[in-house]
Design a protein around this motif. Structure first.
Motif, PDB file in Angstrom:
ATOM      1  N   LEU A   1      -3.088  10.829   6.287  1.00 53.99           N
ATOM      2  CA  LEU A   1      -3.065  10.564   4.846  1.00 53.99           C
ATOM      3  C   LEU A   1      -1.642  10.606   4.297  1.00 53.99           C
ATOM      4  O   LEU A   1      -1.236   9.751   3.513  1.00 53.99           O
ATOM      5  N   PHE A   2      -0.874  11.591   4.726  1.00 57.81           N
ATOM      6  CA  PHE A   2       0.486  11.784   4.229  1.00 57.81           C
ATOM      7  C   PHE A   2       1.369  10.572   4.497  1.00 57.81           C
ATOM      8  O   PHE A   2       2.132  10.136   3.624  1.00 57.81           O
ATOM      9  N   ILE A   3       1.251   9.979   5.701  1.00 58.12           N
ATOM     10  CA  ILE A   3       2.168   8.909   6.089  1.00 58.12           C
ATOM     11  C   ILE A   3       1.893   7.618   5.319  1.00 58.12           C
ATOM     12  O   ILE A   3       2.685   6.672   5.359  1.00 58.12           O
ATOM     13  N   MET A   4       0.800   7.583   4.561  1.00 57.02           N
ATOM     14  CA  MET A   4       0.515   6.409   3.730  1.00 57.02           C
ATOM     15  C   MET A   4       1.594   6.186   2.675  1.00 57.02           C
ATOM     16  O   MET A   4       1.775   5.064   2.198  1.00 57.02           O
ATOM     17  N   PHE A   5       2.325   7.239   2.320  1.00 61.88           N
ATOM     18  CA  PHE A   5       3.354   7.050   1.288  1.00 61.88           C
ATOM     19  C   PHE A   5       4.453   6.123   1.773  1.00 61.88           C
ATOM     20  O   PHE A   5       5.189   5.541   0.991  1.00 61.88           O
ATOM     21  N   LEU A   6       4.558   5.929   3.095  1.00 66.18           N
ATOM     22  CA  LEU A   6       5.552   5.017   3.676  1.00 66.18           C
ATOM     23  C   LEU A   6       4.933   3.730   4.196  1.00 66.18           C
ATOM     24  O   LEU A   6       5.653   2.882   4.715  1.00 66.18           O
ATOM     25  N   GLU A   7       3.622   3.607   4.117  1.00 63.64           N
ATOM     26  CA  GLU A   7       2.893   2.555   4.828  1.00 63.64           C
ATOM     27  C   GLU A   7       3.025   2.753   6.333  1.00 63.64           C
ATOM     28  O   GLU A   7       3.001   1.808   7.106  1.00 63.64           O
ATOM     29  N   GLY A   8       3.176   4.008   6.751  1.00 63.62           N
ATOM     30  CA  GLY A   8       3.295   4.308   8.172  1.00 63.62           C
ATOM     31  C   GLY A   8       1.942   4.453   8.840  1.00 63.62           C
ATOM     32  O   GLY A   8       0.895   4.324   8.204  1.00 63.62           O
TER      33      GLY A   8
ATOM     34  N   HIS B   1       7.671   4.623  -7.559  1.00 61.76           N
ATOM     35  CA  HIS B   1       9.098   4.586  -7.898  1.00 61.76           C
ATOM     36  C   HIS B   1       9.695   3.184  -8.018  1.00 61.76           C
ATOM     37  O   HIS B   1      10.825   3.037  -8.467  1.00 61.76           O
ATOM     38  N   GLY B   2       8.937   2.171  -7.592  1.00 60.11           N
ATOM     39  CA  GLY B   2       9.469   0.815  -7.663  1.00 60.11           C
ATOM     40  C   GLY B   2      10.428   0.479  -6.538  1.00 60.11           C
ATOM     41  O   GLY B   2      10.967  -0.623  -6.473  1.00 60.11           O
ATOM     42  N   LEU B   3      10.679   1.441  -5.657  1.00 61.94           N
ATOM     43  CA  LEU B   3      11.542   1.259  -4.488  1.00 61.94           C
ATOM     44  C   LEU B   3      10.844   1.856  -3.272  1.00 61.94           C
ATOM     45  O   LEU B   3      10.038   2.789  -3.409  1.00 61.94           O
ATOM     46  N   THR B   4      11.139   1.337  -2.101  1.00 65.20           N
ATOM     47  CA  THR B   4      10.616   1.978  -0.904  1.00 65.20           C
ATOM     48  C   THR B   4      11.356   3.293  -0.674  1.00 65.20           C
ATOM     49  O   THR B   4      12.421   3.548  -1.248  1.00 65.20           O
ATOM     50  N   PHE B   5      10.804   4.112   0.178  1.00 65.66           N
ATOM     51  CA  PHE B   5      11.422   5.388   0.541  1.00 65.66           C
ATOM     52  C   PHE B   5      12.856   5.165   1.033  1.00 65.66           C
ATOM     53  O   PHE B   5      13.780   5.884   0.656  1.00 65.66           O
ATOM     54  N   TRP B   6      13.056   4.137   1.868  1.00 63.65           N
ATOM     55  CA  TRP B   6      14.365   3.876   2.464  1.00 63.65           C
ATOM     56  C   TRP B   6      15.341   3.295   1.440  1.00 63.65           C
ATOM     57  O   TRP B   6      16.538   3.582   1.468  1.00 63.65           O
ATOM     58  N   GLU B   7      14.835   2.455   0.535  1.00 71.43           N
ATOM     59  CA  GLU B   7      15.695   1.923  -0.532  1.00 71.43           C
ATOM     60  C   GLU B   7      16.169   3.041  -1.455  1.00 71.43           C
ATOM     61  O   GLU B   7      17.319   3.048  -1.898  1.00 71.43           O
ATOM     62  N   MET B   8      15.286   3.989  -1.739  1.00 69.13           N
ATOM     63  CA  MET B   8      15.663   5.124  -2.588  1.00 69.13           C
ATOM     64  C   MET B   8      16.750   5.967  -1.913  1.00 69.13           C
ATOM     65  O   MET B   8      17.708   6.404  -2.554  1.00 69.13           O
ATOM     66  N   ALA B   9      16.620   6.158  -0.605  1.00 68.14           N
ATOM     67  CA  ALA B   9      17.623   6.935   0.132  1.00 68.14           C
ATOM     68  C   ALA B   9      18.982   6.260   0.103  1.00 68.14           C
ATOM     69  O   ALA B   9      20.028   6.918   0.058  1.00 68.14           O
ATOM     70  N   ASP B  10      18.982   4.935   0.117  1.00 70.69           N
ATOM     71  CA  ASP B  10      20.236   4.178   0.096  1.00 70.69           C
ATOM     72  C   ASP B  10      20.906   4.236  -1.270  1.00 70.69           C
ATOM     73  O   ASP B  10      22.134   4.214  -1.383  1.00 70.69           O
ATOM     74  N   LYS B  11      20.113   4.356  -2.331  1.00 69.64           N
ATOM     75  CA  LYS B  11      20.645   4.262  -3.688  1.00 69.64           C
ATOM     76  C   LYS B  11      20.846   5.620  -4.369  1.00 69.64           C
ATOM     77  O   LYS B  11      21.585   5.718  -5.342  1.00 69.64           O
ATOM     78  N   ASN B  12      20.200   6.652  -3.859  1.00 68.41           N
ATOM     79  CA  ASN B  12      20.243   7.954  -4.528  1.00 68.41           C
ATOM     80  C   ASN B  12      20.819   8.993  -3.567  1.00 68.41           C
ATOM     81  O   ASN B  12      20.168   9.395  -2.594  1.00 68.41           O
ATOM     82  N   ASP B  13      22.037   9.443  -3.832  1.00 67.67           N
ATOM     83  CA  ASP B  13      22.738  10.341  -2.918  1.00 67.67           C
ATOM     84  C   ASP B  13      22.008  11.666  -2.717  1.00 67.67           C
ATOM     85  O   ASP B  13      21.927  12.183  -1.598  1.00 67.67           O
TER      86      ASP B  13
ATOM     87  N   THR C   1       0.828  -1.204   0.000  1.00 64.43           N
ATOM     88  CA  THR C   1       0.000   0.000   0.000  1.00 64.43           C
ATOM     89  C   THR C   1       0.863   1.255   0.000  1.00 64.43           C
ATOM     90  O   THR C   1       0.348   2.363   0.106  1.00 64.43           O
ATOM     91  N   SER C   2       2.180   1.084  -0.104  1.00 63.22           N
ATOM     92  CA  SER C   2       3.081   2.229  -0.118  1.00 63.22           C
ATOM     93  C   SER C   2       2.947   2.996  -1.426  1.00 63.22           C
ATOM     94  O   SER C   2       3.263   2.482  -2.495  1.00 63.22           O
ATOM     95  N   LEU C   3       2.476   4.231  -1.339  1.00 60.80           N
ATOM     96  CA  LEU C   3       2.319   5.039  -2.535  1.00 60.80           C
ATOM     97  C   LEU C   3       3.674   5.367  -3.152  1.00 60.80           C
ATOM     98  O   LEU C   3       3.799   5.453  -4.378  1.00 60.80           O
ATOM     99  N   PHE C   4       4.679   5.557  -2.316  1.00 59.60           N
ATOM    100  CA  PHE C   4       6.022   5.860  -2.817  1.00 59.60           C
ATOM    101  C   PHE C   4       6.560   4.693  -3.644  1.00 59.60           C
ATOM    102  O   PHE C   4       7.100   4.881  -4.736  1.00 59.60           O
ATOM    103  N   LYS C   5       6.395   3.482  -3.143  1.00 60.16           N
ATOM    104  CA  LYS C   5       6.905   2.314  -3.856  1.00 60.16           C
ATOM    105  C   LYS C   5       6.133   2.078  -5.151  1.00 60.16           C
ATOM    106  O   LYS C   5       6.719   1.693  -6.166  1.00 60.16           O
ATOM    107  N   LYS C   6       4.832   2.313  -5.126  1.00 60.27           N
ATOM    108  CA  LYS C   6       4.050   2.154  -6.345  1.00 60.27           C
ATOM    109  C   LYS C   6       4.507   3.133  -7.423  1.00 60.27           C
ATOM    110  O   LYS C   6       4.504   2.840  -8.616  1.00 60.27           O
TER     111      LYS C   6
END
Length: 222
Positions: free
Chosen positions: A179-186, A15-27, A8-13
């Motif tokens: 509503l906002f925290i849904m982007f993380l599934e939080g 970008h194909g990556l979770t918020f935390w995975e994106m932070a690890d891969k994108n400086d 249900t993560s809107l961010f992952k839907k």
């Protein structure tokens, strides 16, 4: 990595990556997150230390768990110079952290191990995670601190839905964050939901200090 169709993560839907995975891969994304957290701490910590700084009294050592680039830890260390303040965060966060004479940094994963300290500080951490993950983090917290009679506690800064002033702007902001925290599934939690994860993790007592409208300080005791 393909987005999980059951997530249900809107961010992952998007970008194909979770918020935390994106932070690890994108400086640049990682830097933007850390800068935002420092800005938040610069605004918030002055209020916390002024309004409820007593929560830090008597603490000799404190670890800011998932503390980013140390904005909150630096403010605490300057207000309580006798306290040893340390930030724990993931390797890609710590390696970019600025040098700070008042704060040390440790690279690690809060789901696996939290170094021992009198107290732990977690700001805007638990609302990023579901109940099961929060219980895992809290159990690691409990392992890291001494018993309550020896001064051990966890200090949490997060939202407690329904707490704070009973004003329309407070309620509207809480709904917005829900509503906002849904982007993380939080999850933004009411008090009974906080109590549930605290008890599951083996803690015995907590105290909520409402402040700054939608945010509260929670003292949690083993």
């Amino acid at each position: 990595m393909l987005a999980d169709e059951h997530s249900t993560s809107l961010f992952k839907k998007a970008h194909g990556l979770t918020f935390w995975e994106m932070a690890d891969k994108n400086d640049s994304f990682n830097q933007s997150i850390n800068n935002a957290m420092v800005s938040d701490s610069n605004f918030l910590m002055d209020i916390i230390l002024r309004e409820c700084g007593d929560v830090f009294l008597g603490i000799n050592s404190l670890i800011d768990v998932a503390g980013g680039h140390g904005g909150a830890a630096s403010a605490i260390a300057k207000a309580f110079p006798q306290m040893k303040c340390t930030v724990l965060d993931l390797p890609h966060v710590v390696e970019e952290a600025p040098t700070d004479d008042h704060v040390s940094f440790i690279s690690g994963d809060m789901f696996k191990y939290i170094p021992p300290a009198d107290a732990l500080f977690l700001k805007w951490v638990f609302h990023d995670w579901g109940d099961e993950d929060c219980v895992k983090i809290l159990k690691k917290c409990k392992e890291a601190i001494p018993p309550r009679e020896a001064g051990g506690k966890v200090i949490i800064v997060d939202m407690v839905v329904g707490s704070g002033p009973n004003e329309i702007v407070t309620r509207e902001t809480q709904v917005f964050f829900d509503l906002f925290i849904m982007f993380l599934e939080g999850i933004e939690r009411e008090e009974f939901e906080w109590k549930n994860i605290f008890m599951q993790a083996g803690f015995s007592e907590y105290k909520i200090i409402s402040m700054l409208g939608v945010r509260s300080v929670i003292e949690l005791y083993p």
